[in-house]
Design a protein around this motif. Structure first.
Motif, PDB file in Angstrom:
ATOM      1  N   ILE A   1       1.565   3.279  -1.536  1.00 54.23           N
ATOM      2  CA  ILE A   1       0.803   2.025  -1.586  1.00 54.23           C
ATOM      3  C   ILE A   1      -0.686   2.352  -1.679  1.00 54.23           C
ATOM      4  N   ALA A   2      -1.465   1.429  -2.264  1.00 54.48           N
ATOM      5  CA  ALA A   2      -2.895   1.670  -2.477  1.00 54.48           C
ATOM      6  C   ALA A   2      -3.671   1.580  -1.175  1.00 54.48           C
ATOM      7  N   HIS A   3      -4.654   2.456  -1.032  1.00 52.37           N
ATOM      8  CA  HIS A   3      -5.572   2.391   0.099  1.00 52.37           C
ATOM      9  C   HIS A   3      -6.971   2.158  -0.422  1.00 52.37           C
ATOM     10  N   GLY A   4      -7.690   1.268   0.193  1.00 56.74           N
ATOM     11  CA  GLY A   4      -9.049   0.980  -0.257  1.00 56.74           C
ATOM     12  C   GLY A   4      -9.680  -0.074   0.618  1.00 56.74           C
ATOM     13  N   VAL A   5     -10.676  -0.740   0.094  1.00 55.32           N
ATOM     14  CA  VAL A   5     -11.396  -1.759   0.863  1.00 55.32           C
ATOM     15  C   VAL A   5     -10.474  -2.960   1.076  1.00 55.32           C
ATOM     16  N   PRO A   6     -10.243  -3.384   2.313  1.00 51.19           N
ATOM     17  CA  PRO A   6      -9.371  -4.539   2.551  1.00 51.19           C
ATOM     18  C   PRO A   6     -10.021  -5.832   2.053  1.00 51.19           C
ATOM     19  N   LEU A   7      -9.189  -6.794   1.621  1.00 48.42           N
ATOM     20  CA  LEU A   7      -9.730  -8.070   1.152  1.00 48.42           C
ATOM     21  C   LEU A   7     -10.488  -8.738   2.282  1.00 48.42           C
ATOM     22  N   GLY A   8     -11.642  -9.314   1.972  1.00 48.61           N
ATOM     23  CA  GLY A   8     -12.440  -9.953   3.006  1.00 48.61           C
ATOM     24  C   GLY A   8     -13.295  -8.948   3.749  1.00 48.61           C
ATOM     25  N   GLY A   9     -13.061  -7.628   3.500  1.00 45.74           N
ATOM     26  CA  GLY A   9     -13.871  -6.616   4.163  1.00 45.74           C
ATOM     27  C   GLY A   9     -15.220  -6.477   3.468  1.00 45.74           C
ATOM     28  N   GLU A  10     -16.240  -6.137   4.217  1.00 47.99           N
ATOM     29  CA  GLU A  10     -17.541  -5.940   3.599  1.00 47.99           C
ATOM     30  C   GLU A  10     -17.806  -4.448   3.486  1.00 47.99           C
ATOM     31  N   LEU A  11     -18.226  -4.024   2.316  1.00 44.51           N
ATOM     32  CA  LEU A  11     -18.454  -2.603   2.047  1.00 44.51           C
ATOM     33  C   LEU A  11     -19.255  -1.948   3.154  1.00 44.51           C
ATOM     34  N   GLU A  12     -20.277  -2.678   3.606  1.00 42.35           N
ATOM     35  CA  GLU A  12     -21.189  -2.177   4.631  1.00 42.35           C
ATOM     36  C   GLU A  12     -20.444  -1.690   5.875  1.00 42.35           C
ATOM     37  N   TYR A  13     -19.333  -2.371   6.200  1.00 42.78           N
ATOM     38  CA  TYR A  13     -18.650  -2.054   7.449  1.00 42.78           C
ATOM     39  C   TYR A  13     -17.393  -1.212   7.254  1.00 42.78           C
ATOM     40  N   VAL A  14     -17.127  -0.821   6.007  1.00 42.72           N
ATOM     41  CA  VAL A  14     -15.927  -0.038   5.744  1.00 42.72           C
ATOM     42  C   VAL A  14     -16.250   1.439   5.963  1.00 42.72           C
ATOM     43  N   ASP A  15     -15.339   2.179   6.611  1.00 44.92           N
ATOM     44  CA  ASP A  15     -15.648   3.581   6.905  1.00 44.92           C
ATOM     45  C   ASP A  15     -15.633   4.450   5.655  1.00 44.92           C
ATOM     46  N   GLY A  16     -16.249   5.608   5.758  1.00 43.55           N
ATOM     47  CA  GLY A  16     -16.429   6.498   4.624  1.00 43.55           C
ATOM     48  C   GLY A  16     -15.138   6.960   3.974  1.00 43.55           C
ATOM     49  N   ASN A  17     -14.121   7.285   4.785  1.00 45.23           N
ATOM     50  CA  ASN A  17     -12.850   7.746   4.232  1.00 45.23           C
ATOM     51  C   ASN A  17     -12.204   6.678   3.379  1.00 45.23           C
ATOM     52  N   THR A  18     -12.240   5.438   3.863  1.00 45.81           N
ATOM     53  CA  THR A  18     -11.635   4.335   3.115  1.00 45.81           C
ATOM     54  C   THR A  18     -12.384   4.158   1.798  1.00 45.81           C
TER      55      THR A  18
END
Lengths: 202, 202
Positions: free
Chosen positions: A170-187
């Protein structure tokens, strides 16, 4: 001075619940005895019933009261696709999303050699036989994006790909509704690696 | 899709515990079934035993398995002094502090007319009779310094003082190890009002 024996005993017993320390156990005990003795009795019988009746589905290893669980015996589901995940809670989450109509295989954990959990402990030997026998079209790996989950996914890929089974993750990435600013580096790194090219609509 | 009935039932039953919401209840259920079925059975029997055996001490209303609790029947304690507090947990805290050797009276709550909890519900009628009959020398009020606790303390004072009973309230102020900077205004106000004059040692 201590509490009376059966009270102390109940405080101790409540500590088998994850996240319950001595203080919460004491608070729970006093609450139950003072305000919810009916609830306490209901909890006792629910525990006994669940322990007596719940076992693993002999196909997907999920918890069930039947020999083969409701999902595995549901003929309207796509029996060509199996999604592999770590826990029953993961199954519930995927089901609630309504995004998947195939079958499941629940590992009830992940590979963790340091805890003595190898492929056999999470049922991978039987799973391989089943996938090969039933001619499954695709195995979707939905283990958690943790070190152990990734290792488990890698092991499964290595086990199935050489035998000609289609395997996907399954795909891993920025969750919907998530803001780039608060997403961790690995994601974010995953989101960039897994980017998809957009094509002009025709 | 839902979990199987007895699993759902256990999740529901666990919510009678204070501070346990649907997510924690689910996590606890899966943990117990997967990793600690023995603990679950022990918890079930501890609940049943405690509910069956624990009742209120007929003197102090604290939880006990006996008719009269260990503290009330301990002849080495000072039977002239009774400390009034709200919960069994308060008794434990005072006992652990080792600062008190008298008897207790546990209200199992506080006056709260809005919830229908009057003097009779917290046992004050019987308490008054007992204090008068046994010729108690001092009643120490250790209800919580909340609105309800203060109201309860006030009610008790009003009930006992006119009958010639010595009544005292435990001191409220800056806790030991507390820093003035972080102590709330009400507590500071109490600390100032309750200040004691220091006298030159002779």
């Amino acid at each position: 001075m201590k509490f009376s024996p059966s009270l102390t005993n109940l405080i101790e017993a409540l500590r088998c619940l994850p996240g319950v320390g001595p203080k919460s156990a004491q608070r729970m005990t006093l609450h139950l005895l003072e305000r919810d003795r009916e609830g306490a009795m209901a909890l006792a019988s629910a525990l006994e019933t669940a322990v007596a009746r719940i076992d693993h589905c002999s196909l997907c290893r999920n918890f069930t009261e039947l020999d083969i669980c409701e999902i595995c015996s549901d003929t309207r589901r796509d029996r060509q696709v199996i999604c592999v995940l770590e826990t029953p809670a993961d199954v519930l989450a995927v089901e609630l999303s309504g995004s998947y109509r195939g079958l499941y295989f629940v590992l009830m954990g992940h590979l963790s050699p340091i805890d003595g959990i190898g492929p056999r402990e999470i049922g991978l030997d039987k799973f391989r036989d089943r996938v090969l026998e039933e001619g499954i079209a695709e195995v979707i790996l939905a283990t958690n994006p943790t070190v152990e989950g990734e290792a488990t996914a890698y092991y499964l890929t290595d086990m199935l790909l050489p035998r000609g089974i289609k395997v996907s993750r399954i795909a891993h990435g920025v969750p919907l509704g998530g803001e780039l600013e608060y997403v961790d580096g690995n994601t974010l790194a995953h989101a960039f690696t897994g980017r998809r090219q957009l094509l002009q609509e025709q």
